[in-house]
Design a protein around this motif. Structure first.
Motif, PDB file in Angstrom:
ATOM      1  N   ILE A 138       1.571  -3.731   3.972  1.00  0.00           N
ATOM      2  CA  ILE A 138       0.645  -4.382   3.034  1.00  0.00           C
ATOM      3  C   ILE A 138      -0.816  -4.202   3.461  1.00  0.00           C
ATOM      4  O   ILE A 138      -1.711  -4.410   2.659  1.00  0.00           O
ATOM      5  CB  ILE A 138       0.997  -5.862   2.766  1.00  0.00           C
ATOM      6  N   SER A 139      -1.032  -3.789   4.690  1.00  0.00           N
ATOM      7  CA  SER A 139      -2.396  -3.488   5.131  1.00  0.00           C
ATOM      8  C   SER A 139      -2.928  -2.222   4.473  1.00  0.00           C
ATOM      9  O   SER A 139      -4.116  -2.112   4.196  1.00  0.00           O
ATOM     10  CB  SER A 139      -2.450  -3.291   6.646  1.00  0.00           C
ATOM     11  N   VAL A 140      -2.041  -1.258   4.247  1.00  0.00           N
ATOM     12  CA  VAL A 140      -2.493   0.043   3.742  1.00  0.00           C
ATOM     13  C   VAL A 140      -2.089   0.326   2.287  1.00  0.00           C
ATOM     14  O   VAL A 140      -2.750   1.110   1.621  1.00  0.00           O
ATOM     15  CB  VAL A 140      -2.004   1.201   4.645  1.00  0.00           C
ATOM     16  N   ASN A 141      -1.029  -0.308   1.801  1.00  0.00           N
ATOM     17  CA  ASN A 141      -0.583  -0.063   0.433  1.00  0.00           C
ATOM     18  C   ASN A 141      -1.588  -0.657  -0.550  1.00  0.00           C
ATOM     19  O   ASN A 141      -1.978  -1.812  -0.418  1.00  0.00           O
ATOM     20  CB  ASN A 141       0.809  -0.669   0.217  1.00  0.00           C
ATOM     21  N   LYS A 142      -1.987   0.129  -1.526  1.00  0.00           N
ATOM     22  CA  LYS A 142      -3.006  -0.310  -2.478  1.00  0.00           C
ATOM     23  C   LYS A 142      -2.459  -0.600  -3.876  1.00  0.00           C
ATOM     24  O   LYS A 142      -3.232  -0.900  -4.785  1.00  0.00           O
ATOM     25  CB  LYS A 142      -4.117   0.738  -2.556  1.00  0.00           C
ATOM     26  N   THR A 143      -1.142  -0.516  -4.060  1.00  0.00           N
ATOM     27  CA  THR A 143      -0.579  -0.761  -5.387  1.00  0.00           C
ATOM     28  C   THR A 143       0.260  -2.040  -5.467  1.00  0.00           C
ATOM     29  O   THR A 143       0.389  -2.607  -6.541  1.00  0.00           O
ATOM     30  CB  THR A 143       0.285   0.426  -5.860  1.00  0.00           C
TER      31      THR A 143
END
Length: 168
Positions: free
Chosen positions: A97-102
């Motif tokens: 969730i730190s890197v996922n943008k969707t």
């Protein structure tokens, strides 16, 4: 459909470009099958909603799915509630969730992530720019986890709904 039927569906997701929502609640899906779905999620960017409520994904399967979320660019809602997920998986979930943008909705209710897991997720919330809904209800999170999440809310500007109900 059980784990065997779900494994066929996971394999189909690799090439399927039309399915948007997949709900596999209460199907006795285990961690090995979760790995099949994780592999599909790396490739499939069409699926937007995936629900595994009340299965047996456990921490191992949650780690596989979290690792896939790092690369996935389509999923917006993920439900992993009631799957025997412990804090051993939350570092991977937090990294995702730190890197996922969707991903906008993450449901982890009725697991056992405890405060250690809540602290991992709180650290990720400080960097997350897409989650609008997070459900951590019924996870045995105590004062330390609540404090970490509270501190994260000072920095997070996207979260709109946070469920921390029933922490015993």
């Amino acid at each position: 459909i059980g784990a065997r039927g779900a494994a066929y569906i996971a394999k189909a997701l690799v090439s399927n470009k039309s399915l948007k929502t997949l709900i596999l609640d209460n199907n006795k899906i285990e961690s090995a099958c979760a790995k099949d779905f994780a592999e599909a999620l790396i490739i499939n960017s069409t699926l937007t909603t995936l629900s595994f409520d009340e299965n047996q994904i456990e921490s191992e399967g949650a780690v596989d799915i979290a690792d896939a979320l790092i690369k996935n660019r389509g999923l917006t809602k993920l439900n992993l509630s009631n799957n025997r997920i412990y804090s051993t998986a939350t570092k991977n979930i937090a990294e995702a969730i730190s890197v996922n943008k969707t991903l906008t909705t993450l449901i982890l209710s009725k697991n056992s992530i405890y405060s250690a897991g809540a602290i991992d997720i709180a650290e990720a919330l400080q960097r997350n720019i897409s989650l609008t809904t997070l459900d951590l209800s019924d996870n045995r999170i105590n004062y330390k986890g609540g404090k970490a999440i509270g501190q994260a809310l000072f920095l997070n500007k996207t979260l709109r709904k946070l469920n921390l109900d029933k922490q015993d």
